[in-house]
Write a protein that holds these residues in place. Structure first.
Motif, PDB file in Angstrom:
ATOM      1  N   ALA A  49       0.844  -1.198   0.000  1.00 51.28           N
ATOM      2  CA  ALA A  49       0.000   0.000   0.000  1.00 51.28           C
ATOM      3  C   ALA A  49       0.877   1.245   0.000  1.00 51.28           C
ATOM      4  CB  ALA A  49      -0.913   0.002   1.228  1.00 51.28           C
ATOM      5  N   ALA A  50       0.463   2.246  -0.747  1.00 53.99           N
ATOM      6  CA  ALA A  50       1.259   3.465  -0.855  1.00 53.99           C
ATOM      7  C   ALA A  50       1.348   4.168   0.497  1.00 53.99           C
ATOM      8  CB  ALA A  50       0.645   4.401  -1.890  1.00 53.99           C
ATOM      9  N   GLY A  51       2.526   4.712   0.788  1.00 52.06           N
ATOM     10  CA  GLY A  51       2.704   5.460   2.019  1.00 52.06           C
ATOM     11  C   GLY A  51       2.264   6.900   1.871  1.00 52.06           C
ATOM     12  N   PRO A  52       2.099   7.637   2.969  1.00 57.12           N
ATOM     13  CA  PRO A  52       2.289   7.139   4.330  1.00 57.12           C
ATOM     14  C   PRO A  52       1.144   6.215   4.753  1.00 57.12           C
ATOM     15  CG  PRO A  52       1.528   9.413   4.373  1.00 57.12           C
ATOM     16  CD  PRO A  52       1.792   9.088   2.933  1.00 57.12           C
ATOM     17  N   GLN A  53       1.522   5.149   5.455  1.00 55.81           N
ATOM     18  CA  GLN A  53       0.564   4.132   5.854  1.00 55.81           C
ATOM     19  C   GLN A  53       0.119   4.404   7.291  1.00 55.81           C
ATOM     20  OE1 GLN A  53       3.443   1.165   5.109  1.00 55.81           O
ATOM     21  NE2 GLN A  53       2.648   0.595   3.105  1.00 55.81           N
ATOM     22  N   HIS A  72      -0.110  -4.072  19.726  1.00 57.15           N
ATOM     23  CA  HIS A  72       0.755  -4.433  18.602  1.00 57.15           C
ATOM     24  C   HIS A  72       1.624  -3.250  18.188  1.00 57.15           C
ATOM     25  CE1 HIS A  72      -1.756  -8.010  18.238  1.00 57.15           C
ATOM     26  NE2 HIS A  72      -2.816  -7.214  18.238  1.00 57.15           N
ATOM     27  N   ALA A  73       2.922  -3.477  18.182  1.00 55.41           N
ATOM     28  CA  ALA A  73       3.883  -2.481  17.698  1.00 55.41           C
ATOM     29  C   ALA A  73       4.270  -2.861  16.278  1.00 55.41           C
ATOM     30  CB  ALA A  73       5.116  -2.448  18.593  1.00 55.41           C
ATOM     31  N   ARG A  74       3.865  -2.039  15.326  1.00 57.24           N
ATOM     32  CA  ARG A  74       4.181  -2.316  13.925  1.00 57.24           C
ATOM     33  C   ARG A  74       5.543  -1.709  13.586  1.00 57.24           C
ATOM     34  NH1 ARG A  74      -1.905  -1.151  11.406  1.00 57.24           N
ATOM     35  NH2 ARG A  74      -2.795  -3.158  12.071  1.00 57.24           N
ATOM     36  N   LEU A  75       6.552  -2.566  13.578  1.00 55.42           N
ATOM     37  CA  LEU A  75       7.924  -2.136  13.352  1.00 55.42           C
ATOM     38  C   LEU A  75       8.229  -2.163  11.867  1.00 55.42           C
ATOM     39  CD1 LEU A  75       9.552  -4.308  16.170  1.00 55.42           C
ATOM     40  CD2 LEU A  75       8.303  -2.144  16.392  1.00 55.42           C
ATOM     41  N   PHE A  76       9.299  -1.437  11.496  1.00 51.43           N
ATOM     42  CA  PHE A  76       9.704  -1.456  10.084  1.00 51.43           C
ATOM     43  C   PHE A  76      11.180  -1.781   9.998  1.00 51.43           C
ATOM     44  CE2 PHE A  76       8.097   0.550   5.882  1.00 51.43           C
ATOM     45  CZ  PHE A  76       7.389  -0.607   5.594  1.00 51.43           C
ATOM     46  N   PHE A  77      11.820  -1.453   8.926  1.00 55.10           N
ATOM     47  CA  PHE A  77      13.179  -1.904   8.647  1.00 55.10           C
ATOM     48  C   PHE A  77      14.158  -1.326   9.666  1.00 55.10           C
ATOM     49  CE2 PHE A  77      10.686  -2.375   4.903  1.00 55.10           C
ATOM     50  CZ  PHE A  77      11.108  -3.578   4.368  1.00 55.10           C
ATOM     51  N   VAL A  78      14.761  -2.214  10.466  1.00 53.86           N
ATOM     52  CA  VAL A  78      15.582  -1.816  11.601  1.00 53.86           C
ATOM     53  C   VAL A  78      17.059  -1.997  11.275  1.00 53.86           C
ATOM     54  CG1 VAL A  78      16.062  -2.234  14.044  1.00 53.86           C
ATOM     55  CG2 VAL A  78      13.728  -2.499  13.167  1.00 53.86           C
ATOM     56  N   TYR A  79      17.860  -1.032  11.688  1.00 53.38           N
ATOM     57  CA  TYR A  79      19.313  -1.127  11.549  1.00 53.38           C
ATOM     58  C   TYR A  79      19.954  -0.568  12.814  1.00 53.38           C
ATOM     59  CZ  TYR A  79      19.658   3.944  10.948  1.00 53.38           C
ATOM     60  OH  TYR A  79      19.604   5.297  11.158  1.00 53.38           O
ATOM     61  N   GLY A  80      21.252  -0.830  12.988  1.00 51.42           N
ATOM     62  CA  GLY A  80      21.960  -0.190  14.077  1.00 51.42           C
ATOM     63  C   GLY A  80      22.659  -1.153  15.013  1.00 51.42           C
ATOM     64  N   ASP A  92      16.186   0.144  -6.631  1.00 53.57           N
ATOM     65  CA  ASP A  92      15.036   0.973  -6.985  1.00 53.57           C
ATOM     66  C   ASP A  92      14.002   0.977  -5.864  1.00 53.57           C
ATOM     67  OD1 ASP A  92      16.219   1.369  -9.539  1.00 53.57           O
ATOM     68  OD2 ASP A  92      15.455  -0.594 -10.138  1.00 53.57           O
ATOM     69  N   GLN A  93      14.436   1.366  -4.676  1.00 51.83           N
ATOM     70  CA  GLN A  93      13.523   1.342  -3.542  1.00 51.83           C
ATOM     71  C   GLN A  93      13.959   2.366  -2.493  1.00 51.83           C
ATOM     72  OE1 GLN A  93      13.011  -2.525  -1.612  1.00 51.83           O
ATOM     73  NE2 GLN A  93      10.859  -2.033  -1.286  1.00 51.83           N
ATOM     74  N   ALA A  94      12.977   2.925  -1.831  1.00 51.93           N
ATOM     75  CA  ALA A  94      13.206   3.811  -0.699  1.00 51.93           C
ATOM     76  C   ALA A  94      12.315   3.322   0.439  1.00 51.93           C
ATOM     77  CB  ALA A  94      12.871   5.258  -1.052  1.00 51.93           C
ATOM     78  N   LEU A  95      12.904   3.114   1.620  1.00 54.75           N
ATOM     79  CA  LEU A  95      12.157   2.555   2.733  1.00 54.75           C
ATOM     80  C   LEU A  95      12.355   3.391   3.998  1.00 54.75           C
ATOM     81  CD1 LEU A  95      12.819  -1.256   2.182  1.00 54.75           C
ATOM     82  CD2 LEU A  95      10.668  -0.045   1.824  1.00 54.75           C
ATOM     83  N   ASP A  96      11.549   3.090   4.966  1.00 54.29           N
ATOM     84  CA  ASP A  96      11.537   3.775   6.257  1.00 54.29           C
ATOM     85  C   ASP A  96      12.478   3.015   7.196  1.00 54.29           C
ATOM     86  OD1 ASP A  96      10.888   4.848   8.712  1.00 54.29           O
ATOM     87  OD2 ASP A  96       8.728   4.744   8.423  1.00 54.29           O
ATOM     88  N   VAL A 124       8.542  -6.207  -1.366  1.00 50.20           N
ATOM     89  CA  VAL A 124       7.439  -5.371  -1.839  1.00 50.20           C
ATOM     90  C   VAL A 124       6.780  -4.701  -0.646  1.00 50.20           C
ATOM     91  CG1 VAL A 124       5.285  -5.332  -3.120  1.00 50.20           C
ATOM     92  CG2 VAL A 124       7.101  -6.917  -3.790  1.00 50.20           C
ATOM     93  N   ARG A 125       7.103  -3.424  -0.437  1.00 50.64           N
ATOM     94  CA  ARG A 125       6.555  -2.662   0.679  1.00 50.64           C
ATOM     95  C   ARG A 125       6.324  -1.218   0.246  1.00 50.64           C
ATOM     96  NH1 ARG A 125       6.337  -7.078   2.380  1.00 50.64           N
ATOM     97  NH2 ARG A 125       7.281  -7.976   4.244  1.00 50.64           N
ATOM     98  N   GLY A 126       5.302  -0.596   0.822  1.00 52.34           N
ATOM     99  CA  GLY A 126       5.134   0.838   0.709  1.00 52.34           C
ATOM    100  C   GLY A 126       5.883   1.518   1.844  1.00 52.34           C
TER     101      GLY A 126
END
Length: 316
Positions: free
Chosen positions: A133-137, A173-181, A213-217, A278-280
């Motif tokens: 789904a297109a962001g912002p979600q 529910h905590a909806r987490l996204f792409f984590v780094y660090g 070809d992607q930009a993520l949160d 495949v993510r928004g």
């Protein structure tokens, strides 16, 4: 009082444990890696080691899970459920096992808590419940599974909502996204992660098959963990689902370029065409900000990369 964390030695779970233990709480960590704690390189847990209790528990082993929660039931404020097989190219290679961990493992935690009267549970879910789904979600964005991983996270939320409605439990529910660090070495991750963050560890010449070809949160693990702690500690909540992320989209190639600028050299990292998954993006975090007081610190990717580099330079 104490908090029990399943998957408490994972990337996010270990930082949640660190933050809660730093507040003086007793933290029971249920994790299959508990027997190998000293080899995991989780240096940030050493200062709070006296607050941690380590239990080697497989969430698919219902009897051991039940016995462990029964042991600590009378001192528990609640449970934070973090065991999950993460999304990535390998998830679909062992579908039955991975789906079982993410769905049956979550159900085992809910059911054990129900029977033992442990009403408060925070479930580490994912922005994957929105699919492409297109962001912002927003939290009201309809569920959309675009892969098996997303389907497991949707089911975990639906089970939790029904346990809340049917049995009067308090499952959030905590909806987490792409984590780094800090806490996870790029060399231990998939190729796209290595291409993005690997030079901070000294990796070079990684040829990832996709992701350009992607930009993520992308969200710093400290922000992710702090959002979970805020959600757990909130006395009562109006909503059940909260986006916990940076809330800012960053282009993958921009991360590669920023890492090179930070290090002052090229590492010849190559991202292949197309998206990684495949993510928004991004997640809208206004609900977490308004109801939980959650404000991410690392909204500037360079600041987050500097923090990651510093940990990699100093960690054993």
């Amino acid at each position: 009082m104490a908090v029990l964390i399943t998957g408490g030695l994972g990337h996010v779970g270990s930082w949640v444990a660190q933050m809660l233990a730093s507040q003086g709480k007793k933290v029971i960590i249920c994790d299959m890696a508990a027997k190998h704690f000293d080899t995991l390189g989780l240096d940030y847990l050493e200062a709070v080691r006296d607050k941690l209790v380590l239990e080697a528990v497989d969430v698919l082993d219902y009897h051991t899970l039940f016995e462990t929660l029964l042991t600590y039931r009378d001192e528990l404020e609640g449970v934070i459920h973090g065991v999950s097989v993460i999304a990535g190219p390998s998830f679909q290679q062992r579908p039955f096992r991975n789906i079982s961990v993410n769905t049956l493992g979550t159900l085992n935690v809910y059911e054990t808590c129900r029977i033992l009267g442990i009403n408060k549970v925070v479930n580490m879910s994912s922005g994957a419940v929105y699919g492409d789904a297109a962001g912002p979600q927003h939290e009201t964005t309809p569920y959309k599974a675009t892969d098996l991983y997303g389907a497991t996270k949707i089911s975990g939320e639906l089970f939790g909502d029904q346990y809340t409605e049917t049995y009067g439990m308090d499952i959030r529910h905590a909806r987490l996204f792409f984590v780094y660090g800090p806490g996870k070495r790029p060399s231990h991750m998939h190729q796209v992660y290595q291409a993005l963050f690997g030079p901070l560890e000294g990796l070079s010449d990684v040829q990832a098959p996709n992701g350009r070809d992607q930009a993520l949160d992308w969200t710093h693990v400290h922000d992710t963990a702090r959002g979970i702690v805020l959600l757990f500690e909130k006395a009562s909540v109006q909503a059940r689902h909260f986006n916990i992320s940076c809330g800012v989209t960053v282009d993958h190639q921009a991360i590669v370029d920023e890492v090179e600028r930070l290090l002052g050299k090229s590492s010849n990292m190559q991202l292949g065409p197309g998206p990684f998954v495949v993510r928004g993006s991004p997640l809208d975090i206004s609900l977490a900000r308004d109801e939980l007081g959650f404000t991410p610190t690392y909204t500037d990717i360079r600041q987050g990369l500097e923090s990651y580099r510093d940990w990699l330079d100093q960690s054993p």
